[in-house]
Design a protein around this motif. Structure first.
Motif, PDB file in Angstrom:
ATOM      1  N   PRO A 165    -108.060 -70.463 -26.186  1.00  0.00           N
ATOM      2  CA  PRO A 165    -106.787 -71.180 -25.970  1.00  0.00           C
ATOM      3  C   PRO A 165    -105.990 -71.454 -27.237  1.00  0.00           C
ATOM      4  CG  PRO A 165    -108.488 -72.131 -24.606  1.00  0.00           C
ATOM      5  CD  PRO A 165    -109.173 -71.141 -25.524  1.00  0.00           C
ATOM      6  N   ASP A 166    -106.633 -71.384 -28.406  1.00  0.00           N
ATOM      7  CA  ASP A 166    -105.912 -71.566 -29.664  1.00  0.00           C
ATOM      8  C   ASP A 166    -105.253 -70.278 -30.147  1.00  0.00           C
ATOM      9  OD1 ASP A 166    -106.659 -74.251 -29.798  1.00  0.00           O
ATOM     10  OD2 ASP A 166    -108.555 -73.745 -30.781  1.00  0.00           O
ATOM     11  N   GLY A 167    -105.484 -69.167 -29.451  1.00  0.00           N
ATOM     12  CA  GLY A 167    -104.883 -67.889 -29.832  1.00  0.00           C
ATOM     13  C   GLY A 167    -105.759 -67.033 -30.716  1.00  0.00           C
ATOM     14  N   ASP A 168    -106.959 -67.520 -31.076  1.00  0.00           N
ATOM     15  CA  ASP A 168    -107.862 -66.740 -31.917  1.00  0.00           C
ATOM     16  C   ASP A 168    -108.508 -65.628 -31.093  1.00  0.00           C
ATOM     17  OD1 ASP A 168    -107.399 -68.555 -34.031  1.00  0.00           O
ATOM     18  OD2 ASP A 168    -108.983 -69.878 -33.250  1.00  0.00           O
ATOM     19  N   VAL A 169    -108.554 -64.423 -31.654  1.00  0.00           N
ATOM     20  CA  VAL A 169    -109.188 -63.302 -30.963  1.00  0.00           C
ATOM     21  C   VAL A 169    -110.695 -63.508 -31.000  1.00  0.00           C
ATOM     22  CG1 VAL A 169    -109.564 -60.810 -30.982  1.00  0.00           C
ATOM     23  CG2 VAL A 169    -107.308 -61.730 -31.532  1.00  0.00           C
ATOM     24  N   ILE A 170    -111.306 -63.534 -29.813  1.00  0.00           N
ATOM     25  CA  ILE A 170    -112.753 -63.729 -29.737  1.00  0.00           C
ATOM     26  C   ILE A 170    -113.469 -62.440 -29.333  1.00  0.00           C
ATOM     27  CG2 ILE A 170    -112.685 -66.201 -29.339  1.00  0.00           C
ATOM     28  CD1 ILE A 170    -112.954 -65.682 -26.352  1.00  0.00           C
ATOM     29  N   PHE A 171    -112.720 -61.472 -28.824  1.00  0.00           N
ATOM     30  CA  PHE A 171    -113.328 -60.201 -28.420  1.00  0.00           C
ATOM     31  C   PHE A 171    -112.242 -59.143 -28.399  1.00  0.00           C
ATOM     32  CE2 PHE A 171    -114.146 -57.127 -24.991  1.00  0.00           C
ATOM     33  CZ  PHE A 171    -115.365 -56.609 -25.413  1.00  0.00           C
ATOM     34  N   THR A 172    -112.536 -58.002 -28.982  1.00  0.00           N
ATOM     35  CA  THR A 172    -111.616 -56.873 -28.893  1.00  0.00           C
ATOM     36  C   THR A 172    -112.426 -55.590 -28.838  1.00  0.00           C
ATOM     37  OG1 THR A 172    -109.658 -55.825 -29.844  1.00  0.00           O
ATOM     38  CG2 THR A 172    -111.309 -56.625 -31.385  1.00  0.00           C
ATOM     39  N   ARG A 173    -111.945 -54.649 -28.070  1.00  0.00           N
ATOM     40  CA  ARG A 173    -112.634 -53.359 -27.971  1.00  0.00           C
ATOM     41  C   ARG A 173    -111.600 -52.270 -27.723  1.00  0.00           C
ATOM     42  NH1 ARG A 173    -116.920 -52.204 -23.322  1.00  0.00           N
ATOM     43  NH2 ARG A 173    -115.037 -52.058 -22.109  1.00  0.00           N
ATOM     44  N   TYR A 174    -111.744 -51.169 -28.444  1.00  0.00           N
ATOM     45  CA  TYR A 174    -110.898 -49.991 -28.259  1.00  0.00           C
ATOM     46  C   TYR A 174    -111.828 -48.789 -28.184  1.00  0.00           C
ATOM     47  CZ  TYR A 174    -107.483 -46.310 -29.043  1.00  0.00           C
ATOM     48  OH  TYR A 174    -106.716 -45.187 -28.913  1.00  0.00           O
TER      49      TYR A 174
END
Length: 184
Positions: A165-174
Motif C-alpha cells: 500500500p505504500d507503493g513499494d515493489v514487493i514482487f516483480t517477474r518478467y
C-alpha cells in the motif's frame, strides 16, 4: 472394506446421473462486443513495435540471434470497472488487426519474421486510499510469427508486479520465452 465399495458405487452412480443431463449454455447477447477488441467504450492506445529487440536462442537455425522489430502497430483497448468495495480493475486486450503487422528482422541471418497471430491481455488492480499506482499489474502475450522460409516462432511474454500500500515493489517477474517450431 465393504462400505468403501458402497461409497464408490454411490459416487459412480451420481457421476453417471450428472453426466446424463443436458448442458446449459449461457445466454448469448447479440450486442456483446468481441473480446478481441474490448467493449465499445474502451480507451484505445496504439502500440508501436519498431525498435524493440529480443534475443531468440532458437533463431538462425539454432545459433541464436537478436531480433529487432522494424515495423508494426497494434491497438491496446483498455477499460475498467469498479467493484462494490470500491476497488478499480482495469483490463486490456491487444488487437493486431491494424493492417501493419509487427515485423522483426534477425540481426545475423536477415530472416524476416512477420506476426501471423497474437493474443495479449492485461489486468491491474487499484484499491482506494492507496497510491495512484496499481497494486497488482499483470500482462501476458502469446505471439506467433512466420519467416520467409515458412519457419514458425512462438513467443510467450509474462510480466507481473505487486506493490504494498505504500507503493513499494514487493514482487516483480518478467519472463520471455521463444520457441522455434520449424518448417510447416
Amino acid at each position: 472394506m465393504h462400505w468403501r465399495i458402497s461409497i464408490i458405487g454411490v459416487l459412480a452412480l451420481l457421476v453417471a446421473m450428472s453426466c446424463n443431463q443436458q448442458p446449459i449454455a449461457p445466454p448469448q447477447d447479440e450486442g456483446t462486443p468481441s473480446f478481441s477488441k474490448g467493449p465499445p467504450d474502451a480507451l484505445v492506445d496504439p502500440i508501436f513495435f519498431a525498435g524493440l529487440v529480443s534475443f531468440v536462442a532458437c533463431a538462425n537455425d539454432g545459433a541464436g540471434e537478436v531480433l529487432e522489430w522494424v515495423s508494426g502497430t497494434a491497438d491496446a483497448h483498455f477499460w475498467g470497472r469498479e467493484t462494490p468495495s470500491g476497488n478499480v480493475i482495469t483490463s486490456c486486450v491487444v488487437d493486431y488487426d491494424t493492417g501493419d503487422p509487427p515485423t522483426a528482422v534477425g540481426q545475423d541471418s536477415g530472416d524476416v519474421w512477420t506476426l501471423i497471430r497474437g493474443e495479449d491481455n492485461c489486468h491491474n488492480l487499484k484499491i482506494p486510499g492507496t497510491l495512484p499506482k496499481a497494486l497488482h499489474d499483470h500482462f501476458q502475450a502469446n505471439e506467433w510469427y512466420v519467416n520467409q522460409d515458412g519457419e514458425k516462432l512462438h513467443g510467450r511474454i509474462q510480466f507481473k508486479k505487486h506493490r504494498n500500500p505504500d507503493g513499494d515493489v514487493i514482487f516483480t517477474r518478467y519472463v520471455e520465452q521463444w520457441t522455434c517450431i520449424g518448417k510447416p
